[in-house]
Design a protein around this motif. Structure first.
Motif, PDB file in Angstrom:
ATOM      1  N   ASP A  18       0.839  -1.253  -0.100  1.00 24.07           N
ATOM      2  CA  ASP A  18       0.041   0.086   0.020  1.00 24.07           C
ATOM      3  C   ASP A  18       0.896   1.280   0.013  1.00 24.07           C
ATOM      4  O   ASP A  18       0.429   2.322  -0.315  1.00 24.07           O
ATOM      5  CB  ASP A  18      -0.885   0.097   1.114  1.00 24.07           C
ATOM      6  CG  ASP A  18      -2.030  -1.267   1.022  1.00 24.07           C
ATOM      7  OD1 ASP A  18      -2.210  -1.336  -0.162  1.00 24.07           O
ATOM      8  OD2 ASP A  18      -2.542  -1.489   1.995  1.00 24.07           O
ATOM      9  N   ASP A  19       2.162   1.161   0.503  1.00 24.71           N
ATOM     10  CA  ASP A  19       2.972   2.310   0.228  1.00 24.71           C
ATOM     11  C   ASP A  19       3.443   2.826  -1.277  1.00 24.71           C
ATOM     12  O   ASP A  19       3.833   3.854  -1.594  1.00 24.71           O
ATOM     13  CB  ASP A  19       4.303   2.106   0.986  1.00 24.71           C
ATOM     14  CG  ASP A  19       3.903   2.261   2.593  1.00 24.71           C
ATOM     15  OD1 ASP A  19       2.918   2.626   2.945  1.00 24.71           O
ATOM     16  OD2 ASP A  19       4.974   1.675   3.136  1.00 24.71           O
ATOM     17  N   ARG A  39     -11.991  11.018  -2.154  1.00 27.69           N
ATOM     18  CA  ARG A  39     -10.866  10.864  -1.167  1.00 27.69           C
ATOM     19  C   ARG A  39      -9.667  11.752  -1.414  1.00 27.69           C
ATOM     20  O   ARG A  39      -9.706  12.176  -2.354  1.00 27.69           O
ATOM     21  CB  ARG A  39     -10.557   9.485  -1.739  1.00 27.69           C
ATOM     22  CG  ARG A  39     -11.206   8.152  -0.894  1.00 27.69           C
ATOM     23  CD  ARG A  39     -10.383   7.069  -1.325  1.00 27.69           C
ATOM     24  NE  ARG A  39     -11.401   5.948  -1.077  1.00 27.69           N
ATOM     25  CZ  ARG A  39     -11.200   4.662  -1.846  1.00 27.69           C
ATOM     26  NH1 ARG A  39     -10.194   4.384  -2.577  1.00 27.69           N
ATOM     27  NH2 ARG A  39     -12.218   3.905  -1.853  1.00 27.69           N
ATOM     28  N   LYS A  40      -8.916  11.811  -0.223  1.00 28.97           N
ATOM     29  CA  LYS A  40      -7.938  12.737  -0.662  1.00 28.97           C
ATOM     30  C   LYS A  40      -6.943  11.771  -1.174  1.00 28.97           C
ATOM     31  O   LYS A  40      -6.805  10.576  -1.090  1.00 28.97           O
ATOM     32  CB  LYS A  40      -7.422  13.033   0.832  1.00 28.97           C
ATOM     33  CG  LYS A  40      -6.246  13.963   1.252  1.00 28.97           C
ATOM     34  CD  LYS A  40      -5.761  13.948   2.239  1.00 28.97           C
ATOM     35  CE  LYS A  40      -4.549  14.869   2.415  1.00 28.97           C
ATOM     36  NZ  LYS A  40      -3.954  15.122   3.733  1.00 28.97           N
ATOM     37  N   LYS A  41      -6.311  12.615  -2.222  1.00 30.14           N
ATOM     38  CA  LYS A  41      -5.229  11.786  -3.096  1.00 30.14           C
ATOM     39  C   LYS A  41      -4.112  11.577  -2.126  1.00 30.14           C
ATOM     40  O   LYS A  41      -3.260  12.269  -1.270  1.00 30.14           O
ATOM     41  CB  LYS A  41      -4.611  12.821  -4.035  1.00 30.14           C
ATOM     42  CG  LYS A  41      -5.986  13.193  -5.165  1.00 30.14           C
ATOM     43  CD  LYS A  41      -5.436  12.371  -6.462  1.00 30.14           C
ATOM     44  CE  LYS A  41      -6.562  12.920  -7.422  1.00 30.14           C
ATOM     45  NZ  LYS A  41      -7.211  11.852  -7.901  1.00 30.14           N
ATOM     46  N   LYS A  42      -3.371  10.079  -2.265  1.00 25.87           N
ATOM     47  CA  LYS A  42      -2.612   9.836  -1.460  1.00 25.87           C
ATOM     48  C   LYS A  42      -1.371   9.838  -2.339  1.00 25.87           C
ATOM     49  O   LYS A  42      -1.379   9.369  -3.552  1.00 25.87           O
ATOM     50  CB  LYS A  42      -2.823   8.365  -0.878  1.00 25.87           C
ATOM     51  CG  LYS A  42      -1.585   7.541  -0.291  1.00 25.87           C
ATOM     52  CD  LYS A  42      -1.779   6.451   0.165  1.00 25.87           C
ATOM     53  CE  LYS A  42      -0.579   5.774   0.890  1.00 25.87           C
ATOM     54  NZ  LYS A  42      -0.942   4.293   1.464  1.00 25.87           N
ATOM     55  N   LYS A  43      -0.161  10.170  -1.673  1.00 24.04           N
ATOM     56  CA  LYS A  43       1.203  10.024  -2.449  1.00 24.04           C
ATOM     57  C   LYS A  43       1.802   8.690  -2.327  1.00 24.04           C
ATOM     58  O   LYS A  43       1.996   8.129  -1.250  1.00 24.04           O
ATOM     59  CB  LYS A  43       1.877  11.232  -2.029  1.00 24.04           C
ATOM     60  CG  LYS A  43       3.378  11.471  -2.596  1.00 24.04           C
ATOM     61  CD  LYS A  43       3.150  12.188  -3.549  1.00 24.04           C
ATOM     62  CE  LYS A  43       4.678  12.551  -4.207  1.00 24.04           C
ATOM     63  NZ  LYS A  43       4.514  12.932  -5.611  1.00 24.04           N
ATOM     64  N   TYR A  44       2.265   7.995  -3.461  1.00 24.36           N
ATOM     65  CA  TYR A  44       2.882   6.767  -3.295  1.00 24.36           C
ATOM     66  C   TYR A  44       4.288   6.784  -3.531  1.00 24.36           C
ATOM     67  O   TYR A  44       4.644   7.475  -4.335  1.00 24.36           O
ATOM     68  CB  TYR A  44       2.254   5.800  -4.561  1.00 24.36           C
ATOM     69  CG  TYR A  44       0.670   5.576  -3.952  1.00 24.36           C
ATOM     70  CD1 TYR A  44       0.387   4.576  -3.125  1.00 24.36           C
ATOM     71  CD2 TYR A  44      -0.582   6.268  -4.474  1.00 24.36           C
ATOM     72  CE1 TYR A  44      -0.982   4.242  -2.563  1.00 24.36           C
ATOM     73  CE2 TYR A  44      -1.603   5.914  -4.048  1.00 24.36           C
ATOM     74  CZ  TYR A  44      -1.935   5.224  -3.343  1.00 24.36           C
ATOM     75  OH  TYR A  44      -3.261   4.827  -2.917  1.00 24.36           O
TER      76      TYR A  44
END
Length: 100
Positions: free
Chosen positions: A63-64, A77-82
């Motif tokens: 998930d990272d 949803r808030k955009k996640k930085k990968y």
């Protein structure tokens, strides 16, 4: 196995499991950003990679590095930085025998 041999085999795996891309696959090629491998496809691809290169997933935090399958709820949803995960990371994993 030499690094260039590992790279060639990884490139062949990408083409066999995904498709031929209209650009050159390099060590810096990102699985998610460039090859558009994410979600269940990323899980399947990494499973096949680990089987083919006798690699253990160990403590790999999927998930990272990879987004889930897209959904209409993504709009809310808030955009996640990968973190970036590249072909070079696959080469290193094949050399070490562990996906980290």
């Amino acid at each position: 196995m030499k690094r260039d041999t590992i790279f060639k085999k990884i490139r062949e795996l990408i083409i066999r499991e995904r498709w031929e891309y209209d650009f050159v696959i390099k060590e810096s090629t990102s699985l998610q950003d460039d090859l558009k491998i994410y979600g269940d496809d990323a899980t399947d691809f990494l499973t096949k990679f680990c089987e083919e290169f006798n690699c253990k997933p160990k403590d790999f935090k999927f998930d990272d590095y990879f987004a889930p399958e897209p959904s209409w709820t993504d709009l809310f949803r808030k955009k996640k930085k990968y973190k970036s995960f590249t072909v070079l990371d696959l080469i290193k994993a094949a050399e070490k025998g562990t996906l980290t």
